[in-house]
Motif scaffolding. Structure first.
Motif, PDB file in Angstrom:
ATOM      1  N   SER A  48       0.858  -1.189   0.000  1.00  0.00           N
ATOM      2  CA  SER A  48       0.000   0.000   0.000  1.00  0.00           C
ATOM      3  C   SER A  48       0.890   1.233   0.000  1.00  0.00           C
ATOM      4  O   SER A  48       2.101   1.132   0.182  1.00  0.00           O
ATOM      5  CB  SER A  48      -0.897   0.059   1.253  1.00  0.00           C
ATOM      6  OG  SER A  48      -0.162   0.508   2.379  1.00  0.00           O
ATOM      7  N   SER A  49       0.273   2.404  -0.232  1.00  0.00           N
ATOM      8  CA  SER A  49       0.960   3.676  -0.016  1.00  0.00           C
ATOM      9  C   SER A  49       0.420   4.206   1.304  1.00  0.00           C
ATOM     10  O   SER A  49      -0.795   4.386   1.440  1.00  0.00           O
ATOM     11  CB  SER A  49       0.610   4.682  -1.108  1.00  0.00           C
ATOM     12  OG  SER A  49       0.931   4.179  -2.381  1.00  0.00           O
ATOM     13  N   PHE A  50       1.304   4.458   2.270  1.00  0.00           N
ATOM     14  CA  PHE A  50       0.776   4.850   3.592  1.00  0.00           C
ATOM     15  C   PHE A  50      -0.018   6.149   3.490  1.00  0.00           C
ATOM     16  O   PHE A  50      -0.941   6.385   4.258  1.00  0.00           O
ATOM     17  CB  PHE A  50       1.888   4.932   4.644  1.00  0.00           C
ATOM     18  CG  PHE A  50       2.716   6.194   4.610  1.00  0.00           C
ATOM     19  CD1 PHE A  50       2.202   7.393   5.075  1.00  0.00           C
ATOM     20  CD2 PHE A  50       4.019   6.170   4.121  1.00  0.00           C
ATOM     21  CE1 PHE A  50       2.964   8.559   5.041  1.00  0.00           C
ATOM     22  CE2 PHE A  50       4.778   7.321   4.089  1.00  0.00           C
ATOM     23  CZ  PHE A  50       4.251   8.530   4.534  1.00  0.00           C
ATOM     24  N   ASN A  51       0.317   6.980   2.495  1.00  0.00           N
ATOM     25  CA  ASN A  51      -0.344   8.284   2.363  1.00  0.00           C
ATOM     26  C   ASN A  51      -1.860   8.155   2.204  1.00  0.00           C
ATOM     27  O   ASN A  51      -2.611   9.059   2.543  1.00  0.00           O
ATOM     28  CB  ASN A  51       0.174   9.038   1.139  1.00  0.00           C
ATOM     29  CG  ASN A  51       1.627   8.776   0.875  1.00  0.00           C
ATOM     30  OD1 ASN A  51       1.978   7.697   0.407  1.00  0.00           O
ATOM     31  ND2 ASN A  51       2.476   9.737   1.196  1.00  0.00           N
ATOM     32  N   GLU A  52      -2.319   7.029   1.655  1.00  0.00           N
ATOM     33  CA  GLU A  52      -3.749   6.846   1.406  1.00  0.00           C
ATOM     34  C   GLU A  52      -4.438   6.160   2.567  1.00  0.00           C
ATOM     35  O   GLU A  52      -5.648   5.964   2.551  1.00  0.00           O
ATOM     36  CB  GLU A  52      -3.970   6.043   0.120  1.00  0.00           C
ATOM     37  CG  GLU A  52      -3.595   6.783  -1.147  1.00  0.00           C
ATOM     38  CD  GLU A  52      -4.385   8.060  -1.364  1.00  0.00           C
ATOM     39  OE1 GLU A  52      -4.058   9.060  -0.674  1.00  0.00           O
ATOM     40  OE2 GLU A  52      -5.295   8.086  -2.209  1.00  0.00           O
ATOM     41  N   THR A  82       4.280   6.781  -1.031  1.00  0.00           N
ATOM     42  CA  THR A  82       5.364   6.093  -0.334  1.00  0.00           C
ATOM     43  C   THR A  82       4.863   4.807   0.302  1.00  0.00           C
ATOM     44  O   THR A  82       3.794   4.798   0.916  1.00  0.00           O
ATOM     45  CB  THR A  82       5.905   6.991   0.797  1.00  0.00           C
ATOM     46  OG1 THR A  82       6.247   8.252   0.225  1.00  0.00           O
ATOM     47  CG2 THR A  82       7.131   6.395   1.440  1.00  0.00           C
ATOM     48  N   GLY A  83       5.655   3.756   0.152  1.00  0.00           N
ATOM     49  CA  GLY A  83       5.303   2.508   0.815  1.00  0.00           C
ATOM     50  C   GLY A  83       5.960   1.328   0.137  1.00  0.00           C
ATOM     51  O   GLY A  83       6.746   1.488  -0.800  1.00  0.00           O
ATOM     52  N   ILE A  84       5.634   0.150   0.641  1.00  0.00           N
ATOM     53  CA  ILE A  84       6.033  -1.077  -0.064  1.00  0.00           C
ATOM     54  C   ILE A  84       4.896  -1.316  -1.058  1.00  0.00           C
ATOM     55  O   ILE A  84       3.764  -1.592  -0.658  1.00  0.00           O
ATOM     56  CB  ILE A  84       6.207  -2.243   0.936  1.00  0.00           C
ATOM     57  CG1 ILE A  84       7.320  -1.888   1.935  1.00  0.00           C
ATOM     58  CG2 ILE A  84       6.519  -3.528   0.185  1.00  0.00           C
ATOM     59  CD1 ILE A  84       7.549  -2.940   3.012  1.00  0.00           C
ATOM     60  N   PHE A 121      -4.876   4.098  -7.431  1.00  0.00           N
ATOM     61  CA  PHE A 121      -6.275   3.751  -7.162  1.00  0.00           C
ATOM     62  C   PHE A 121      -6.632   4.135  -5.730  1.00  0.00           C
ATOM     63  O   PHE A 121      -5.749   4.327  -4.891  1.00  0.00           O
ATOM     64  CB  PHE A 121      -6.503   2.247  -7.378  1.00  0.00           C
ATOM     65  CG  PHE A 121      -7.953   1.903  -7.579  1.00  0.00           C
ATOM     66  CD1 PHE A 121      -8.637   2.340  -8.699  1.00  0.00           C
ATOM     67  CD2 PHE A 121      -8.628   1.150  -6.631  1.00  0.00           C
ATOM     68  CE1 PHE A 121      -9.987   2.039  -8.881  1.00  0.00           C
ATOM     69  CE2 PHE A 121      -9.979   0.839  -6.811  1.00  0.00           C
ATOM     70  CZ  PHE A 121     -10.648   1.281  -7.937  1.00  0.00           C
ATOM     71  N   TYR A 122      -7.927   4.246  -5.485  1.00  0.00           N
ATOM     72  CA  TYR A 122      -8.399   4.618  -4.143  1.00  0.00           C
ATOM     73  C   TYR A 122      -7.822   3.690  -3.074  1.00  0.00           C
ATOM     74  O   TYR A 122      -7.671   2.500  -3.302  1.00  0.00           O
ATOM     75  CB  TYR A 122      -9.929   4.526  -4.071  1.00  0.00           C
ATOM     76  CG  TYR A 122     -10.618   5.546  -4.940  1.00  0.00           C
ATOM     77  CD1 TYR A 122     -10.506   6.902  -4.666  1.00  0.00           C
ATOM     78  CD2 TYR A 122     -11.361   5.162  -6.031  1.00  0.00           C
ATOM     79  CE1 TYR A 122     -11.136   7.846  -5.455  1.00  0.00           C
ATOM     80  CE2 TYR A 122     -11.998   6.099  -6.834  1.00  0.00           C
ATOM     81  CZ  TYR A 122     -11.877   7.442  -6.541  1.00  0.00           C
ATOM     82  OH  TYR A 122     -12.485   8.361  -7.328  1.00  0.00           O
ATOM     83  N   VAL A 123      -7.514   4.240  -1.945  1.00  0.00           N
ATOM     84  CA  VAL A 123      -7.079   3.540  -0.718  1.00  0.00           C
ATOM     85  C   VAL A 123      -5.698   2.873  -0.851  1.00  0.00           C
ATOM     86  O   VAL A 123      -4.863   2.995   0.034  1.00  0.00           O
ATOM     87  CB  VAL A 123      -8.129   2.508  -0.212  1.00  0.00           C
ATOM     88  CG1 VAL A 123      -7.671   1.892   1.099  1.00  0.00           C
ATOM     89  CG2 VAL A 123      -9.484   3.157  -0.040  1.00  0.00           C
ATOM     90  N   ILE A 124      -5.447   2.193  -1.978  1.00  0.00           N
ATOM     91  CA  ILE A 124      -4.165   1.480  -2.085  1.00  0.00           C
ATOM     92  C   ILE A 124      -3.065   2.367  -2.652  1.00  0.00           C
ATOM     93  O   ILE A 124      -1.889   2.010  -2.611  1.00  0.00           O
ATOM     94  CB  ILE A 124      -4.288   0.201  -2.942  1.00  0.00           C
ATOM     95  CG1 ILE A 124      -4.806   0.526  -4.359  1.00  0.00           C
ATOM     96  CG2 ILE A 124      -5.136  -0.824  -2.239  1.00  0.00           C
ATOM     97  CD1 ILE A 124      -4.793  -0.654  -5.304  1.00  0.00           C
ATOM     98  N   GLY A 125      -3.408   3.534  -3.231  1.00  0.00           N
ATOM     99  CA  GLY A 125      -2.385   4.415  -3.803  1.00  0.00           C
ATOM    100  C   GLY A 125      -1.703   3.758  -4.984  1.00  0.00           C
ATOM    101  O   GLY A 125      -2.354   3.312  -5.926  1.00  0.00           O
TER     102      GLY A 125
END
Ligand code: BDP
Length: 557
Positions: free
Chosen positions: A44-48, A154-156, A278-282
């Motif tokens: 995920s992207s933590f930003n979302e 940003t994220g894994i 995409f929504y939520v997952i960035g």
């Protein structure tokens, strides 16, 4: 570099799920388990995920951690593979550094020594973009500045896998196909350790059509991989202690006499520049979203896309192979624009050049066997008006040709008479926003200005041209008669005007609308909750213009 698989010689464990995360100072070393962490989804992207505005925009180092245990088998080698983390990262196992990832859009594959019954895996990501990263950015007075128009998620972002191999195993498989009239050959290069080697090819019906120990062989009356009508064979590589399967297609790519030829037939690129968003997952990979993208593109009669502005997940390319799409595979050299200095001292220098080259090489290592990858883009909209860009890109193009036996391009935002780079491209990819960023709202300027700009490029360089970006921000549901900007009516007319001009230019070999779908950007005066130039909304529903394109692309060959 082979994608991890599981079979009787190879085990595969997926470490996705809920990890723990926290922001950490620059000198942080994860000797012990991190304290004061919070849960975070991977990928995920933590930003979302976060709801705190300051956290969402955090710039610096972020730690992600989890424990894992797997059954440990004797005489096995274990490796860790992370599909992508944005951006640079350091990876630690039980507090000891294993290695680093150099870029946000590439896999990291590292050996795992000293695995214990229970292991602590720590990934420390640095999301800052600087003069020496790609995408290019700057930290000014401690604040992150970017010159690209997509959110710095940003994220894994892709799968975290642990896999095992026999000590003697297949390291890599390179599949090259040669089509020359009736001469059709498959050449395979295998690296790794083995005593015996057997190569088999299985067709789509499951029939074994080749069984050989020769690395160059032919398939009787092979079925070619065609645009929109793909045919995939599976190569099975068997050694005394390993087995690997890789899909491939037989096809020939050539730029000749002003045309882009696939199996000697000219193709017209119809499709999009896109984003992984995409929504939520960035920016995280999600198979359902990826598949929905292909279903939408198939519905609208597209046949191609560009991985603007970075390499997309392996899954996207696998689906492109299977759906018969043409892919322009782009490295993340974006944002090299409008700084005080873009090339040379203060801008992209020797260090950036070295990174840029390694990203081209790593793209080859990851994507070389995909029949869908028909062209490589080495940069999006660099500042080609600076004379230092010439030497920089000459070196980049020469280097890219050493690895890739496919046409090489970059995406140009400037004009024919002031580009120091256009001469190196096999196909000219040009972006234009006439009537949008200039003469805003005036549809009447498009045809004349586009015709002039593209004809100038063609007259000067004599190369085929793809209009790789054109589009207008559009808020779904907004309508106006007469058409005004940001309405669906305006977007439909805007795209149609551009297409009408292209139809009269026989040196144009394609059109990629910007963008496939709406996507997130930094906040800005001309961004209504992100970039809204999507032909589809962010939840992948068609705007009005989609019906025009669907009809147009059903006819245009
Ligand atoms: C182009 C860029 C693209 C932007 C687009 C836009 O290549 O990344 O999103 O402009 O402004 O110049 O919509």
């Amino acid at each position: 570099m082979l994608y991890p698989i599981s079979n009787k010689y190879r085990d595969l464990y997926n470490l996705n799920g809920i990890w723990r995360y926290r922001f950490v100072p620059d000198d942080y070393v994860p000797i012990e388990e991190a304290k004061n962490t919070e849960p975070m989804a991977v990928p995920s992207s933590f930003n979302e995920i976060v709801t705190d505005g300051a956290k969402k925009c955090y710039s610096g180092k972020v730690l992600f951690e989890r424990y894992f245990s797997i059954p440990l088998r004797k005489d096995r080698i274990y490796r860790l593979r992370i599909g992508a983390t944005s951006h640079k990262c350091e990876i630690y196992l039980n507090g000891k550094k294993l290695g680093e990832g150099i870029n946000g859009f590439y896999p990291i594959d590292l050996p795992l020594y000293d695995l214990k019954e229970i292991n602590r895996l720590t990934v420390v990501i640095d999301n800052r973009l600087t003069q020496h990263t790609l995408p290019n950015g700057r930290i000014i007075d401690g604040k992150q500045h970017i010159r690209h128009d997509f959110y710095n998620y940003t994220g894994i972002h892709r799968d975290v896998l642990v896999y095992s191999l026999s000590e003697k195993h297949i390291e890599d498989v390179v599949i090259k196909t040669v089509v020359d009239g009736d001469y059709r050959k498959v050449k395979v290069e295998i690296s790794g350790e083995y005593d015996s080697l057997r190569l088999k090819v299985i067709d789509e019906k499951g029939k074994e059509v080749v069984d050989t120990d020769e690395s160059c062989f032919s398939i009787d009356e092979p079925i070619l991989w065609e645009v929109g009508n793909p045919y995939l064979y599976t190569l099975v590589v068997e050694t005394d202690s390993d087995e690997y399967r890789e899909e491939f297609g037989i096809r020939k790519i050539e730029v000749k006499d002003g045309k882009f030829l696939v199996n000697d037939k000219p193709v017209y690129f119809k499709g999009f520049g896109m984003h992984e968003d995409f929504y939520v997952i960035g920016r995280a990979n999600n198979p359902a979203v990826t598949l929905r993208n292909f279903e939408c593109m198939k519905w609208i009669n597209a046949n191609s896309f560009r991985t603007s502005h970075y390499p997309y997940s392996e899954q996207t390319l696998e689906l492109a192979d299977r759906y018969g799409f043409l892919v322009i595979d782009e490295v993340p050299a974006v944002g090299m624009v409008n700084w005080e200095k873009c090339f040379g001292e203060g801008g992209a220098d020797e260090q950036t050049l070295a990174l840029h080259k390694s990203l081209i090489k790593e793209l080859y290592e990851r994507d070389k066997n995909h029949p869908s990858v028909v062209m490589i883009s080495v940069s999006n909209e660099p500042m080609t008006t600076e004379k230092e860009s010439k030497a920089y890109f000459k070196e980049i193009f020469d280097y890219t040709h050493r690895y890739w036996d496919r046409p090489i391009t970059f995406v140009e935002a400037w004009s024919a008479d002031n580009s120091y780079v256009a001469e190196f491209s096999d196909v000219l990819c040009v972006n234009r926003y006439l009537g949008w960023y200039s003469d805003h709202g005036d549809l009447s300027v498009i045809e004349g200005q586009l015709t002039k700009d593209l004809t100038d490029f063609h007259d000067k360089y004599g190369k085929p041209i793809i209009l790789t970006e054109f589009g207008a921000d559009t808020v779904e549901g907004a309508h106006s008669l007469p058409a005004e900007t940001f309405s669906e009516d305006f977007q439909a007319l805007y795209i149609e005007e551009n297409c009408n001009a292209l139809d009269k230019l026989d040196f144009c070999i394609g059109e990629h609308v910007w963008n496939f779908a709406d996507f997130k950007t930094n906040q800005g005066l001309n961004r209504v909750c992100g970039n809204r130039k999507g032909v589809f909304t962010k939840d992948r529903q068609p705007k009005m213009v989609a019906y025009y394109l669907k009809k147009r692309w059903s006819k245009k060959i």
